[in-house]
Enzyme design. Structure first.
Site, PDB file in Angstrom:
ATOM      1  N   VAL A   1       0.821  -1.211   0.000  1.00 17.99           N
ATOM      2  CA  VAL A   1       0.000   0.000   0.000  1.00 17.99           C
ATOM      3  C   VAL A   1       0.855   1.262   0.000  1.00 17.99           C
ATOM      4  O   VAL A   1       0.568   2.228  -0.731  1.00 17.99           O
ATOM      5  CB  VAL A   1      -0.987  -0.007   1.195  1.00 17.99           C
TER       6      VAL A   1
ATOM      7  N   THR B   1       0.153  -6.063   2.778  1.00 14.43           N
ATOM      8  CA  THR B   1      -1.077  -5.377   2.378  1.00 14.43           C
ATOM      9  C   THR B   1      -2.136  -6.373   1.913  1.00 14.43           C
ATOM     10  O   THR B   1      -3.301  -6.294   2.297  1.00 14.43           O
ATOM     11  CB  THR B   1      -0.749  -4.359   1.263  1.00 14.43           C
ATOM     12  N   HIS B   2      -1.705  -7.329   1.109  1.00 13.09           N
ATOM     13  CA  HIS B   2      -2.639  -8.332   0.566  1.00 13.09           C
ATOM     14  C   HIS B   2      -3.375  -9.073   1.677  1.00 13.09           C
ATOM     15  O   HIS B   2      -4.542  -9.459   1.513  1.00 13.09           O
ATOM     16  CB  HIS B   2      -1.852  -9.317  -0.307  1.00 13.09           C
TER      17      HIS B   2
ATOM     18  N   GLU C   1     -12.810  -2.589  16.174  1.00 11.56           N
ATOM     19  CA  GLU C   1     -11.746  -3.488  16.619  1.00 11.56           C
ATOM     20  C   GLU C   1     -11.229  -2.966  17.941  1.00 11.56           C
ATOM     21  O   GLU C   1     -11.659  -1.920  18.433  1.00 11.56           O
ATOM     22  CB  GLU C   1     -10.635  -3.568  15.570  1.00 11.56           C
TER      23      GLU C   1
ATOM     24  N   HIS D   1      -0.058  -9.980  17.618  1.00 15.26           N
ATOM     25  CA  HIS D   1      -1.512 -10.043  17.478  1.00 15.26           C
ATOM     26  C   HIS D   1      -2.012 -11.151  18.393  1.00 15.26           C
ATOM     27  O   HIS D   1      -1.451 -12.253  18.411  1.00 15.26           O
ATOM     28  CB  HIS D   1      -1.898 -10.324  16.025  1.00 15.26           C
TER      29      HIS D   1
ATOM     30  N   ARG E   1      -4.600  -4.088  21.619  1.00 14.06           N
ATOM     31  CA  ARG E   1      -3.949  -5.344  21.290  1.00 14.06           C
ATOM     32  C   ARG E   1      -2.867  -5.775  22.278  1.00 14.06           C
ATOM     33  O   ARG E   1      -2.721  -6.953  22.582  1.00 14.06           O
ATOM     34  CB  ARG E   1      -3.277  -5.169  19.941  1.00 14.06           C
TER      35      ARG E   1
ATOM     36  N   HIS F   1       3.396  -9.635  14.623  1.00 12.65           N
ATOM     37  CA  HIS F   1       2.446  -9.113  13.639  1.00 12.65           C
ATOM     38  C   HIS F   1       2.869  -7.795  13.019  1.00 12.65           C
ATOM     39  O   HIS F   1       2.752  -7.603  11.810  1.00 12.65           O
ATOM     40  CB  HIS F   1       1.098  -8.938  14.344  1.00 12.65           C
TER      41      HIS F   1
ATOM     42  N   ARG G   1       0.283  -0.037  18.226  1.00 10.30           N
ATOM     43  CA  ARG G   1      -0.576   0.465  17.144  1.00 10.30           C
ATOM     44  C   ARG G   1      -2.045   0.137  17.400  1.00 10.30           C
ATOM     45  O   ARG G   1      -2.390  -0.982  17.788  1.00 10.30           O
ATOM     46  CB  ARG G   1      -0.155  -0.166  15.821  1.00 10.30           C
TER      47      ARG G   1
ATOM     48  N   LEU H   1      -3.033   0.528   7.424  1.00  7.27           N
ATOM     49  CA  LEU H   1      -3.355   0.821   6.021  1.00  7.27           C
ATOM     50  C   LEU H   1      -3.602   2.314   5.865  1.00  7.27           C
ATOM     51  O   LEU H   1      -3.206   2.928   4.871  1.00  7.27           O
ATOM     52  CB  LEU H   1      -4.577   0.023   5.569  1.00  7.27           C
TER      53      LEU H   1
HETATM   54  C1  LIG Z   1      -2.344 -10.875   8.253  1.00  8.58           C
HETATM   55  C2  LIG Z   1      -2.325  -9.377   8.385  1.00  8.58           C
HETATM   56  C3  LIG Z   1      -3.498  -8.693   8.578  1.00  8.58           C
HETATM   57  C4  LIG Z   1      -3.487  -7.298   8.719  1.00  8.58           C
HETATM   58  N1  LIG Z   1      -4.680  -6.626   8.828  1.00  8.58           N
HETATM   59  C5  LIG Z   1      -4.653  -5.265   8.832  1.00  8.58           C
HETATM   60  C6  LIG Z   1      -5.868  -4.534   8.796  1.00  8.58           C
HETATM   61  O1  LIG Z   1      -6.960  -5.085   8.758  1.00  8.58           O
HETATM   62  N2  LIG Z   1      -5.783  -3.164   8.797  1.00  8.58           N
HETATM   63  C7  LIG Z   1      -4.596  -2.499   8.841  1.00  8.58           C
HETATM   64  O2  LIG Z   1      -4.586  -1.266   8.852  1.00  8.58           O
HETATM   65  N3  LIG Z   1      -3.433  -3.187   8.849  1.00  8.58           N
HETATM   66  C8  LIG Z   1      -3.442  -4.542   8.829  1.00  8.58           C
HETATM   67  N4  LIG Z   1      -2.262  -5.221   8.818  1.00  8.58           N
HETATM   68  C9  LIG Z   1      -1.006  -4.473   8.732  1.00  8.58           C
HETATM   69  C10 LIG Z   1      -0.858  -3.932   7.316  1.00  8.58           C
HETATM   70  O3  LIG Z   1      -1.394  -4.842   6.404  1.00  8.58           O
HETATM   71  C11 LIG Z   1       0.603  -3.686   6.974  1.00  8.58           C
HETATM   72  O4  LIG Z   1       1.254  -2.995   8.005  1.00  8.58           O
HETATM   73  C12 LIG Z   1       0.680  -2.854   5.697  1.00  8.58           C
HETATM   74  O5  LIG Z   1      -0.039  -3.481   4.664  1.00  8.58           O
HETATM   75  C13 LIG Z   1       2.128  -2.691   5.299  1.00  8.58           C
HETATM   76  O6  LIG Z   1       2.153  -2.073   4.034  1.00  8.58           O
HETATM   77  P1  LIG Z   1       3.535  -1.658   3.427  1.00  8.58           P
HETATM   78  O7  LIG Z   1       3.258  -1.061   2.103  1.00  8.58           O
HETATM   79  O8  LIG Z   1       4.301  -0.890   4.412  1.00  8.58           O
HETATM   80  O9  LIG Z   1       4.339  -3.044   3.255  1.00  8.58           O
HETATM   81  P2  LIG Z   1       3.939  -4.381   2.476  1.00  8.58           P
HETATM   82  O10 LIG Z   1       2.552  -4.388   2.027  1.00  8.58           O
HETATM   83  O11 LIG Z   1       4.391  -5.532   3.302  1.00  8.58           O
HETATM   84  O12 LIG Z   1       4.889  -4.332   1.197  1.00  8.58           O
HETATM   85  C14 LIG Z   1       6.292  -4.435   1.353  1.00  8.58           C
HETATM   86  C15 LIG Z   1       6.928  -4.545  -0.019  1.00  8.58           C
HETATM   87  O13 LIG Z   1       8.322  -4.307   0.066  1.00  8.58           O
HETATM   88  C16 LIG Z   1       9.010  -5.240  -0.750  1.00  8.58           C
HETATM   89  N5  LIG Z   1      10.385  -5.340  -0.244  1.00  8.58           N
HETATM   90  C17 LIG Z   1      10.776  -5.575   1.037  1.00  8.58           C
HETATM   91  N6  LIG Z   1      12.132  -5.537   1.109  1.00  8.58           N
HETATM   92  C18 LIG Z   1      12.582  -5.270  -0.141  1.00  8.58           C
HETATM   93  C19 LIG Z   1      13.866  -5.108  -0.721  1.00  8.58           C
HETATM   94  N7  LIG Z   1      14.996  -5.234  -0.007  1.00  8.58           N
HETATM   95  N8  LIG Z   1      13.969  -4.850  -2.050  1.00  8.58           N
HETATM   96  C20 LIG Z   1      12.837  -4.750  -2.817  1.00  8.58           C
HETATM   97  N9  LIG Z   1      11.591  -4.883  -2.321  1.00  8.58           N
HETATM   98  C21 LIG Z   1      11.474  -5.143  -1.003  1.00  8.58           C
HETATM   99  C22 LIG Z   1       8.182  -6.503  -0.615  1.00  8.58           C
HETATM  100  O14 LIG Z   1       8.463  -7.388  -1.677  1.00  8.58           O
HETATM  101  C23 LIG Z   1       6.782  -5.893  -0.687  1.00  8.58           C
HETATM  102  O15 LIG Z   1       6.459  -5.635  -2.021  1.00  8.58           O
HETATM  103  C24 LIG Z   1      -2.255  -6.610   8.682  1.00  8.58           C
HETATM  104  C25 LIG Z   1      -1.069  -7.300   8.493  1.00  8.58           C
HETATM  105  C26 LIG Z   1      -1.089  -8.669   8.337  1.00  8.58           C
HETATM  106  C27 LIG Z   1       0.201  -9.395   8.126  1.00  8.58           C
END
Ligand SMILES: Cc1cc2nc3c(=O)[nH]c(=O)nc-3n(C[C@H](O)[C@H](O)[C@H](O)COP(=O)(O)OP(=O)(O)OC[C@H]3O[C@@H](n4cnc5c(N)ncnc54)[C@H](O)[C@@H]3O)c2cc1C
Length: 509
Positions: free
Chosen positions: A26, A57-58, A129, A241, A289, A348, A383, A389
């Site tokens: 995201v 994010t997925h 939540e 979590h 949490r 988490h 958090r 997100l």
């Molecule tokens: C199961 C689960 C459920 C969750 N539910 C919620 C929710 O309901 N609401 C909420 O707000 N949050 C939730 N969270 C937390 C939230 O999803 C994450 O904190 C957020 O999506 C992180 O987004 P991001 O873009 O920072 O990282 P990510 O979405 O993890 O993306 C990281 C990216 O960086 C890339 N990357 C990493 N290191 C390197 C590198 N050295 N070189 C190149 N690429 C690299 C990876 O390949 C990936 O593409 C949840 C998390 C999990 C695990």
């Protein structure tokens, strides 16, 4: 200092960009799109294939916390809940700035094609939540919010230059500022010259044996920032979590059982059927949490049981409202409609990270960070659910704009990667075992010292590709986490120390 991991044949290829974004979750895609819209040449790196399931994010389930105009909610109420959950360490100005910009950021995401669940009245359905005093969490596909957020952003990001299987292994800098990134690819390493680099690398759950995080969550961004000399903060605050599915498996990524189930009436019970949160906190199962995870952990220690249970049998329309959880449980042989769900607390979320302002600017000129890798001061010591997100969207977009402005002001840079330093690493499995024992929900000085002793035996490890780089990153990040945790001798937020005599469940009104 140019802390460049020793990497055979540095710089086999060289290219230029204005802004390099590291990560396609995201934060990364929102940042990349914003920098692209600002007219800059953007390159986005992903260390995996760019495919579903490769980002945290997925996997997001519960949703996005956002104050909707025209409801009885308010920015002040959301800020108050965030600050209360953060146990006195939130930066209230940063929280206010991010929360107040939330609706705009979500509206932009909807503009990019995201759809959220609606009720019979056609308005977005809102859930609750832990730690939230209002229903303010929008969701998609029931409990598949992250799938929808990632899908919409992936589609919008079709216009970006995204490079799968490109792992950023070092940030390059001169005496004052960022000059580029050293990248490992299947075709060998190369240099991307760029005046602006945005870390959007996500979390560090794989410091532990079992985590809710996807495979690549190895703390890369924090390690890259540390090696480049940027400041990090609050790393001791790793959120566990309370409800990660317990399926008896050895470790790795395990399914999450979303907290929104408790928002709809599910109750945590021990093996004897006793309600775990009764009398522990005024918000009971919807306490923040850190409080719930500590209570579950304490009950497991007291009873010696392998797991506790989330009883969701009374949640109306469970399978329809929570299809992701239902499918994960059924895959593990549990029917959540008829049986309590076995759970344990699981690593988490990293509340700390690379220190930034609310626009993602780090302490190193030209380096930006957004999403879970960043530490804006939004989360403090713990958090609030579904604020991640939100932060990724808001700060991601702002970091993209700020990085574009910096690139325009600075002009092209020439990166040099000619001073390799050999990173060190310990065995990944040994590190994960040590962290899971000594730096888990409950820590103490002796346990942290044990991890420090393991880390002291780290050996030089030339980085030849993604896996070795990750081992070096995990080692560097574990060292920073353990150092921060050892220094904080009090219990606060998700940092619970058994050797702090005042350690007790915190009361949040
Ligand atoms: C199961 C689960 C459920 C969750 N539910 C919620 C929710 O309901 N609401 C909420 O707000 N949050 C939730 N969270 C937390 C939230 O999803 C994450 O904190 C957020 O999506 C992180 O987004 P991001 O873009 O920072 O990282 P990510 O979405 O993890 O993306 C990281 C990216 O960086 C890339 N990357 C990493 N290191 C390197 C590198 N050295 N070189 C190149 N690429 C690299 C990876 O390949 C990936 O593409 C949840 C998390 C999990 C695990």
């Amino acid at each position: 200092m140019t802390a460049t991991p020793a990497c055979g044949g540095i710089g086999r290829w060289q290219q230029r960009a204005d802004v390099v974004v590291i990560g396609v979750g995201v934060a990364g895609l929102t940042a990349g799109l914003a920098a692209h819209r600002a007219g800059r040449k953007v390159v986005v790196l992903a260390k995996t294939r760019h495919a579903p399931g490769t980002t945290a994010t997925h996997y997001a389930q519960g949703g996005i916390a956002v104050v909707l105009p025209g409801t009885e909610d308010s920015v002040a109420a959301h800020v108050a809940d965030t600050v209360a959950a953060g146990a006195g360490l939130c930066d209230e100005a940063a929280v206010t700035s991010i929360v107040a910009d939330g609706y705009r950021a979500v509206a932009d995401l909807v503009g990019a094609g995201a759809h959220f669940d609606t009720g019979a009245d056609g308005h977005w359905s809102l859930t609750r939540e832990g730690g939230h005093h209002r229903r303010r969490i929008i969701h998609a596909g029931g409990d598949a919010t992250g799938v929808e957020v990632q899908r919409a952003l992936d589609e919008a990001a079709g216009i970006l230059d995204i490079r799968p299987q490109h792992t950023a292994i070092a940030l390059l800098r001169d005496d004052e500022k960022i000059t580029g990134v050293l990248v490992a690819t299947p075709d060998g390493p190369g240099i991307l010259h760029a005046p602006s680099v945005i870390l959007a690398t996500g979390g560090l759950g794989h410091l532990y044996r079992a985590t809710t995080n996807p495979d690549g969550a190895t703390g890369d961004g924090v390690a890259l920032a540390l090696w480049a000399g940027a400041e990090v903060a609050d790393l001791e605050f790793i959120q566990f979590h309370p409800t990660m599915l317990f399926d008896g498996s050895a470790g790795g990524r395990r399914p999450l059982i979303t907290e929104a189930l408790r928002g709809e009436g599910a109750i945590l019970r021990d093996a004897a059927g006793e309600a775990i949160m009764a009398g522990v906190h005024p918000m009971a199962d919807l306490a923040p949490r850190d409080v719930v995870a500590a209570a579950v952990d304490a009950r497991l220690r007291a009873t010696g049981a392998d797991c506790a249970y989330l009883d969701a049998r009374r949640v109306p329309g469970l399978a329809r409202r929570f299809p992701t959880v239902t499918a994960a449980c059924r895959a593990a042989g549990i029917d959540p409609v008829r049986q309590p769900i076995p759970i344990v607390p699981g690593a988490h979320y990293s509340c700390g990270g690379v220190r930034t302002d609310p626009h993602g600017r780090t302490t190193l000129a030209g380096l930006f960070a957004a999403g879970e890798v960043g530490r804006t001061g939004m989360h403090g010591a713990n958090r609030l659910a579904s604020n991640s997100l939100l932060e990724g969207l808001v700060v991601g977009g702002r970091a993209g704009v700020a990085a574009a402005e910096h690139a325009l002001a600075t002009g092209p840079t020439r990166a040099r990667a000619d001073e390799p330093v050999a990173p060190v690493a310990v065995d990944r499995a040994a590190l994960q075992r040590a962290m899971s024992t000594g730096a888990s929900v409950l820590r103490d000085g002796a346990g942290l010292a044990g991890i420090a002793a393991l880390l002291a035996g780290a050996r030089p490890l030339p980085v030849t590709g993604r896996r070795r780089f990750e081992s070096a990153a995990l080692t560097a990040v574990a060292d920073a986490v353990v150092t921060a945790a050892a220094r904080r001798t009090e219990s606060r937020g998700c940092h619970h120390r058994s050797d702090d005599p005042s350690n007790a469940a915190r009361e949040v009104a």
